[in-house]
Design an enzyme around this catalytic site. Structure first.
Site, PDB file in Angstrom:
ATOM      1  N   HIS A 130       0.861  -1.187   0.000  1.00 48.15           N
ATOM      2  CA  HIS A 130       0.000   0.000   0.000  1.00 48.15           C
ATOM      3  C   HIS A 130       0.900   1.240   0.000  1.00 48.15           C
ATOM      4  O   HIS A 130       2.013   1.197   0.508  1.00 48.15           O
ATOM      5  CB  HIS A 130      -0.838  -0.063   1.277  1.00 48.15           C
ATOM      6  CG  HIS A 130      -1.921   0.955   1.379  1.00 48.15           C
ATOM      7  ND1 HIS A 130      -1.706   2.230   1.816  1.00 48.15           N
ATOM      8  CD2 HIS A 130      -3.250   0.869   1.111  1.00 48.15           C
ATOM      9  CE1 HIS A 130      -2.856   2.891   1.828  1.00 48.15           C
ATOM     10  NE2 HIS A 130      -3.808   2.087   1.400  1.00 48.15           N
ATOM     11  N   ASP A 207       2.389  -5.280   7.822  1.00 47.27           N
ATOM     12  CA  ASP A 207       1.236  -4.386   7.652  1.00 47.27           C
ATOM     13  C   ASP A 207      -0.024  -5.241   7.810  1.00 47.27           C
ATOM     14  O   ASP A 207      -0.400  -5.992   6.912  1.00 47.27           O
ATOM     15  CB  ASP A 207       1.311  -3.725   6.269  1.00 47.27           C
ATOM     16  CG  ASP A 207       0.074  -2.886   5.960  1.00 47.27           C
ATOM     17  OD1 ASP A 207      -0.906  -2.939   6.736  1.00 47.27           O
ATOM     18  OD2 ASP A 207       0.086  -2.195   4.928  1.00 47.27           O
ATOM     19  N   GLN A 210      -5.185  -5.338   6.714  1.00 47.90           N
ATOM     20  CA  GLN A 210      -6.219  -6.208   6.167  1.00 47.90           C
ATOM     21  C   GLN A 210      -6.209  -7.599   6.800  1.00 47.90           C
ATOM     22  O   GLN A 210      -6.875  -8.511   6.296  1.00 47.90           O
ATOM     23  CB  GLN A 210      -6.061  -6.351   4.643  1.00 47.90           C
ATOM     24  CG  GLN A 210      -6.130  -5.052   3.876  1.00 47.90           C
ATOM     25  CD  GLN A 210      -7.497  -4.371   3.967  1.00 47.90           C
ATOM     26  OE1 GLN A 210      -8.496  -4.972   4.351  1.00 47.90           O
ATOM     27  NE2 GLN A 210      -7.545  -3.097   3.610  1.00 47.90           N
ATOM     28  N   LYS A 233     -10.953  -0.183  10.228  1.00 52.58           N
ATOM     29  CA  LYS A 233     -11.142  -1.361   9.368  1.00 52.58           C
ATOM     30  C   LYS A 233     -11.534  -2.583  10.194  1.00 52.58           C
ATOM     31  O   LYS A 233     -11.570  -3.697   9.689  1.00 52.58           O
ATOM     32  CB  LYS A 233      -9.853  -1.659   8.593  1.00 52.58           C
ATOM     33  CG  LYS A 233      -9.455  -0.565   7.609  1.00 52.58           C
ATOM     34  CD  LYS A 233      -8.208  -0.975   6.856  1.00 52.58           C
ATOM     35  CE  LYS A 233      -7.533   0.177   6.130  1.00 52.58           C
ATOM     36  NZ  LYS A 233      -8.256   0.667   4.978  1.00 52.58           N
ATOM     37  N   CYS A 372      -4.751   2.732  -3.687  1.00 53.29           N
ATOM     38  CA  CYS A 372      -3.472   3.126  -3.066  1.00 53.29           C
ATOM     39  C   CYS A 372      -2.372   2.113  -3.354  1.00 53.29           C
ATOM     40  O   CYS A 372      -1.501   1.867  -2.497  1.00 53.29           O
ATOM     41  CB  CYS A 372      -3.614   3.334  -1.560  1.00 53.29           C
ATOM     42  SG  CYS A 372      -4.708   4.674  -1.133  1.00 53.29           S
TER      43      CYS A 372
END
Ligand SMILES: Cc1ncc(COP(=O)(O)O)c(C=O)c1O
Length: 414
Positions: A130, A207, A210, A233, A372
């Site tokens: 991202h 990261d 998600q 999220k 992104c």
């Protein structure tokens, strides 16, 4: 396929917790919210905690000896404990509250990267990062003279682990890789990457934007040095994210922002830093948001992270298979049964923005654009894609609504 047959979760009762899911959009179409990778919806239980804070004990933390400040401080500190427990960290010392994933990565890049990187060092990313990671490390590398390397993503959307082993060599100082891609849905072998990084004395940042919302995550098992994610999220409020860092790594690092609350003692000559995690939380922190995020963690644990993952896998597999029936649909990333809860695709002859706009007329909210990840889209040789992304409150019927509404776009574009 019958829409809600064999649901492992009681989705109807879960949906009752999310008032927004009942609303209509446009000319009265029921909302079909499939933009969860961008931002998820918030249950009443989290909204209630937020409003209880403002109605009952809104005050600054770590500053007052009055009762309200004490209550707010305790709730805010305990929110760190709750998040530590949620991701398998050792304790509150390892959980820094930030604004979002982006700020968490920037914190590491500025506080660690600017001080530790130099000529001859390499930062290893993947081609599917991202922008929050991609751009940040690119800039820090430019300022420090470090090199940025990109682990290849193969034609099936998987990380090329042979290439990873080549790039993560003795020059590697930081490996920063997404745990679940927000476009391809690829889930990366984070523990294997951590082992490669540590074998070469590099640090690793995962990261988890998600992954933390969608599957059980244990940072201790993953053996990552840093791990980052966003509250908005994962059924939590906006304006709050987390940076997990191993205690010894956070102890060694310089602060990111300077000011109140992050100090222990200030004199005309010098300043010493507060204990973890407050050393990294300068100024009045995200009090209501942090307490709200802990409530979101409670809510997700009540539903059950295993059940959430299983339900999302069913939705994703079903969506993939239904979309894959059409010759004019191209789906990006790994197969249906081996991905996170996102399906990015294009329909031949229809620009992604037009498609999203027509779907919006039918109440279906999906994202269109580069999500992104411009370098990944360059690699895929596409300008844009649409992305449907699922959460545990979505139903098979909503997947049907997505697929059926594609016909409306086909009718318009012939
Ligand atoms: C994989 C990934 N990383 C980072 C981010 C950035 O998150 P935020 O905008 O909350 O900082 C996102 C947001 O979509 C994401 O999907």
């Amino acid at each position: 396929m019958e829409a809600t047959e064999q649901e492992p979760l009681d989705v109807e009762s879960i949906r009752a917790d999310f008032p927004i899911l009942d609303r209509e959009v446009g000319d009265g179409a029921p909302l079909v919210y499939l933009d969860n990778a961008a931002t998820t919806q918030t249950p009443e239980q989290v909204i209630d905690v937020f409003s209880e804070y403002y109605r009952g004990y809104n005050a600054n933390v770590h500053r007052g000896i009055h009762q309200l400040s004490q209550e707010a401080s305790i709730a805010y500190e305990e929110a760190h404990d709750r998040l530590a427990e949620f991701i398998g960290a050792d304790g509150r010392e390892e959980v820094v509250f930030t604004k979002n994933t982006t700020e968490s990565i920037n914190l590491v890049a500025y506080a660690w990267g600017l001080n530790e990187l130099g000529e001859g060092d390499a930062v290893v990313l993947s081609e599917m990062e991202h922008h929050s990671s991609f751009v940040t490390w690119q800039q820090i590398a430019e300022r420090t003279g470090a090199e940025v390397r990109y682990i290849r993503v193969d034609d099936d959307g998987y990380l090329d682990m042979d290439h990873a082993a080549e790039l993560i060599d003795e020059d590697a100082a930081m490996v920063s890789v997404v745990h679940a891609s927000n476009v391809l849905g690829t889930v990366t072998p984070m523990r294997e990457l951590a082992d490669l990084a540590h074998d070469n004395d590099a640090l690793i940042l995962g990261d988890g934007a998600q992954s933390v919302p969608n599957r059980p995550v244990d940072v201790t098992d993953l053996d990552v040095d840093f791990y980052v994610f966003s509250g908005h999220k994962m059924a939590g409020p906006t304006g709050i994210g987390c940076l997990y860092g191993k205690q010894e790594v956070l102890e060694d690092m310089e602060p990111f922002l300077y000011g109140g609350d992050m100090i222990r003692r200030v004199t005309f000559e010098e300043t010493t830093w507060n204990d973890l995690p407050w050393k990294y939380e300068a100024g009045t922190p995200l009090i209501a948001q942090g307490i709200g995020l802990a409530a979101a963690a409670d809510y997700l644990d009540d539903v059950g992270m295993d059940a959430i993952q299983a339900h999302e896998e069913r939705l994703t597999e079903y969506a993939y298979e239904r979309l894959d029936e059409f010759d004019d649909v191209e789906i990006y990333g790994p197969p249906a049964d081996d991905r996170g809860a996102v399906v990015a695709f294009n329909v031949d002859g229809i620009h992604a923005h037009d498609l999203a706009s027509i779907l919006n007329d039918h109440g279906v909210a999906i994202r269109a654009g580069d999500h992104c990840t411009q370098p990944l889209h360059q690699k895929l040789d596409i300008a844009a894609s649409v992305r449907a992304s699922f959460y545990f409150y979505n139903t098979m019927a909503e997947v049907d609504a997505l697929v059926d509404s594609l016909d409306a776009a086909r009718d318009i574009f012939g």
